[in-house]
Each structure stands twice: as structure tokens, then as C-alpha cells.
Design an enzyme around this catalytic site. Structure first.
Site, short mmCIF file in Angstrom:
data_model
loop_
_atom_site.label_atom_id
_atom_site.label_comp_id
_atom_site.label_asym_id
_atom_site.label_seq_id
_atom_site.Cartn_x
_atom_site.Cartn_y
_atom_site.Cartn_z
N SER A 80 17.28 -20.00 17.00
CA SER A 80 17.93 -20.73 15.93
C SER A 80 19.32 -20.16 15.61
O SER A 80 19.57 -18.95 15.73
CB SER A 80 17.06 -20.67 14.67
OG SER A 80 17.76 -21.15 13.54
N TYR A 88 23.09 -25.69 14.56
CA TYR A 88 23.40 -26.51 13.40
C TYR A 88 24.92 -26.61 13.34
O TYR A 88 25.60 -25.60 13.11
CB TYR A 88 22.89 -25.87 12.10
CG TYR A 88 21.42 -26.01 11.84
CD1 TYR A 88 20.86 -27.25 11.59
CD2 TYR A 88 20.59 -24.89 11.81
CE1 TYR A 88 19.50 -27.38 11.33
CE2 TYR A 88 19.23 -25.00 11.55
CZ TYR A 88 18.69 -26.25 11.32
OH TYR A 88 17.36 -26.37 11.06
N THR A 143 20.47 -29.83 16.66
CA THR A 143 19.60 -30.44 15.66
C THR A 143 20.36 -31.56 14.97
O THR A 143 21.42 -31.33 14.38
CB THR A 143 19.12 -29.40 14.64
OG1 THR A 143 18.31 -28.44 15.31
CG2 THR A 143 18.30 -30.06 13.54
N LYS A 173 17.69 -32.56 19.31
CA LYS A 173 16.42 -32.33 18.61
C LYS A 173 16.40 -33.13 17.31
O LYS A 173 17.29 -32.99 16.48
CB LYS A 173 16.24 -30.84 18.30
CG LYS A 173 14.96 -30.50 17.54
CD LYS A 173 14.86 -29.01 17.32
CE LYS A 173 13.59 -28.64 16.56
NZ LYS A 173 13.62 -29.14 15.16
N HIS A 230 11.29 -32.33 12.29
CA HIS A 230 11.61 -31.05 11.64
C HIS A 230 10.38 -30.46 10.95
O HIS A 230 10.49 -29.81 9.91
CB HIS A 230 12.75 -31.24 10.62
CG HIS A 230 13.70 -30.08 10.56
ND1 HIS A 230 14.97 -30.12 11.08
CD2 HIS A 230 13.57 -28.83 10.03
CE1 HIS A 230 15.58 -28.97 10.86
NE2 HIS A 230 14.75 -28.16 10.24
#
Length: 398
Positions: free
Chosen positions: A106, A130, A156, A224, A248
Site C-alpha cells: 500500500s 493512491y 485504486t 483496483k 474496498h
């Protein structure tokens, strides 16, 4: 008593983590309908086993984006693993490497990308992004991941704004503010330039920005959070390499379809032009089999990995970072506790090597579900992943 299924690990983690940490990990958005339906939806699917087949040798190996993995069961991106275990994602990366599977790291990992790569140099790693409103920072993150040997970039797409996570509000956790405190620069930059608060997640990020990111890197790009055929068709049009069907974990928009219910629509829309994966609700080997039968190339585990990290908690770590039950009932203390933990993750160096034991719980979770999946394949007559197809499943009429 041994832990024999993923829900055993879930119960253990709930018992040993503070309420505020548990709420952060397990919480969904609004009424948590989608979070719970992710699991329930798998139970609406029945298996159609085939017998009298020679299943003395069953091979669970497959590939993702051309790289071999020991099973189609990999690790989804979740942030702040250090909330559960001192060296956080470094333990997770070592477990993934030992298991021979892919780990998506992440943007909001507790540890630096450099430390994660150093601790598990042979592991297959993808980087989850992100996108922030700072385009230069986005560029640096992507190119840094590529230089470190990551094999794919996972973007994402379902988070233009944080979901309405009631548990975090009740615990007075301002997640957006904590994310903004995270220093996303490389370790070298942190020591040579002053730190300014990071830019928030970019609410204007759109399809044109996918094209821009493609111009920056040779990494394969995975989207995603896709749930509809319309977005899947646009993904094909924009020449991305894969889709993770995901809601999510029910933490963003509530009342959307369970991931497994959205899977077939997305698979049909891409018409075999890219690989499609799934996360959300996977709890058993049968769930893995069902997802593959409906067209997923691989599944990714989120919360169960954090449960595994919590399994080997030592008494010292429990005393220092996890509140005892008597204190845990006080909302103000809960809030101070979780804020203190976030502060440690954001600004304090990883724990010394003596703490590097957390991977064992993750390894146990992975081995358990891999063994269940092997059994599921054997009992449905599948000798290889290639033999898993839609004829193996039917939807319950109940």
C-alpha cells in the site's frame, strides 16, 4: 487450541487487539451491508463436483501477469500493518516471499518501500497507488517503485473521497488527517529536504490521468475497484493490464454489489483481453475455487492477513500498543491510543530485528487457505487451476 480456519484467526485477533484498532481494521462504511455481503454472497453459490477422476496429483500453481505463484491466493494492499505488528509490512513481505505469492504494498505502508524490498528481496511485489493532487509526488512514487523492482502498479480507483466509516467516527479517528501526516518521500529525500504536509487523495483523478501514468512507467498497470462492465470496457480501451474487482472491503460506498457478484459482469466485458482478479469476502478454499470458476485469475486477501499478523503478539507488544480491556472501554482513551499508534507508525523507525516474528502468523493463514484450496480442487475433480471453470458452480435458488 490450534487455529484451524481463517475465522479462528479473526477471533484471536479481536481478542488480542484493542477495540479501536479492531474497529479500524474490521469497520465498513455506513451500515456495513456490503462488507457483510462480500462474505454472504459466496454462500449463495453452490459447487458441482466431478468424481471418478485421478486426483493423486493436484497442482495449485498459476501465473499473474506472467509471474508464477504457488497458488492463486495473494495479498491485497492494506495500510498501516504496524498497527498490528511492530515491523508491519516487512513481516508481511517475508511471509509472502516464503509462500511464493504476490504482495501488493500500500501507499500507506508503515514501512518504507526500501525497507520492505530489503527484507524480502526475492518476493513478487506490486505497488498500490493512491493518486494525490501532487502530480510530482505521484511521479516520484511510481518511478521509485519501478526502480526498486516492483512488477506492477495497482491504482485504486474507488476512493475519490474517504467512505463514511462510522466506527472511526465513534472512535474519533480522523483517518484523512492521519494519512496526510504520512511522509511518502524516499528515505534519502526525508533526510535532505524539509517535510511539508502531503497533498490529499486527488478527487479529480480520471481516465486521462491513467494515460499520463502510463507515460511515466513500463510497469504493468492494474486498476483496483472496478465493479461495472462500463468501467471494465473503458479499462480495455485504455490498455491497462488487469482489473481487481473490489469494493474496498465494503469500506467505501455501501450498498454496492458483493465483489463475487460483480465478477462475472467484469469478466464478460473484458472478453479475455486482460486478467481479472478479485478481493473481498474470501474466507475459505471453497471461496477461492468459486472465484476462479467465475473467471478470476487470482484472489487477494486483505483483513485475514492482518489477523495473521496479530496471531503471534508477544506480551510486551500487547502491553505497549494494545489497551487492556478495562481501559479499552473508555472512548477518550481509545482515541488517544490509536492516535499514538498512528504517530509511531508515521514518525518512528521500525522496531529492531528481534521483533521480526510477525510473519509466522501470516504464513499460517496463507498455508491454511492454500491447503483448503488444494482440498477443494481435489474434491471437485480439478487437477490443475486450468481445469477450474464455470461448470463447477451454480447459484442457489433459495
Amino acid at each position: 487450541m490450534p487455529l484451524v480456519c481463517l475465522t479462528d484467526f479473526q477471533a484471536y485477533a479481536q481478542e488480542h487487539l484493542s477495540k479501536s484498532t479492531w474497529d479500524f481494521i474490521e469497520g465498513g462504511s455506513d451500515e456495513c451491508f456490503t462488507r457483510d455481503d462480500n462474505i454472504a454472497a459466496f454462500k449463495r453459490i453452490r459447487l458441482r463436483p466431478r468424481y471418478l477422476r485421478d486426483v493423486r496429483e493436484v497442482n495449485t500453481r498459476t501465473t499473474v501477469q506472467g509471474e508464477e505463484v504457488t497458488a492463486p491466493i495473494c495479498i491485497a494492499p492494506t495500510g498501516f500493518h504496524g498497527l498490528v505488528w511492530p515491523d508491519g509490512e516487512m513481516s508481511t513481505a517475508r511471509a509472502a516471499q516464503a509462500a511464493g505469492i504476490c504482495y501488493i504494498i500500500s501507499t500507506y505502508a508503515s514501512c518504507s518501500l526500501e525497507d520492505i524490498v530489503a527484507t524480502a528481496p526475492r518476493g513478487l511485489k506490486w505497488f498500490q497507488l493512491y493518486a494525490t493532487s501532487d502530480r510530482q509526488l505521484n511521479k516520484q512514487l511510481v518511478q521509485r517503485a519501478e526502480a526498486l523492482g516492483f512488477k506492477a502498479l495497482v491504482i485504486t480507483v474507488d476512493t475519490p473521497k474517504m467512505g463514511n466509516r462510522r466506527c472511526d467516527f465513534r472512535n474519533q479517528l480522523d483517518l484523512q488527517r492521519n494519512l496526510l501526516l504520512k511522509d511518502l518521500r524516499s528515505p534519502k529525500e526525508r533526510h535532505t529536504t524539509p517535510y511539508f504536509q502531503m497533498s490529499p487523495i486527488d478527487s479529480s483523478f480520471c481516465w486521462n490521468d491513467i494515460t499520463w501514468l502510463q507515460s511515466l512507467t513500463r510497469l504493468r498497470i492494474i486498476l483496483k475497484g472496478i465493479l461495472t462492465k462500463e468501467d471494465a470496457e473503458l479499462a480495455v480501451k485504455h490498455n491497462v493490464h488487469g482489473i481487481i474487482v473490489s469494493n474496498h472491503g465494503g469500506r467505501q460506498l455501501d450498498d454496492v454489489p458483493a465483489s463475487i457478484d460483480a465478477l462475472t459482469e467484469v469478466v464478460a466485458a473484458v472478453k479475455g483481453k486482460m486478467e481479472v482478479y478479485l478481493d473481498g469476502g474470501i474466507r475459505t478454499g471453497n471461496d477461492v475455487l468459486k472465484a476462479l470458476a467465475l473467471g478470476a485469475k487470482c484472489v487477494f486477501l486483505g483483513r485475514p492477513i492482518l489477523w495473521g499478523l496479530a496471531y503471534k503478539l508477544s506480551s510486551n507488544f500487547t502491553d505497549t500498543l494494545v489497551l487492556p480491556a478495562a481501559v479499552d472501554s473508555t472512548p477518550r482513551t481509545n482515541t488517544q491510543h490509536l492516535r499514538r499508534m498512528f504517530f509511531m507508525l508515521l514518525f518512528v523507525s521500525p522496531q529492531p530485528p528481534s521483533w521480526k516474528q510477525g510473519e509466522h502468523g501470516v504464513e499460517e493463514v496463507l498455508n491454511l487457505i492454500k491447503n483448503e484450496f488444494h482440498t477443494s480442487m481435489s474434491l471437485t475433480g480439478c487437477r490443475s487451476v486450468a481445469e477450474i471453470n464455470q461448470d463447477l458452480v451454480q447459484f442457489s435458488r433459495l
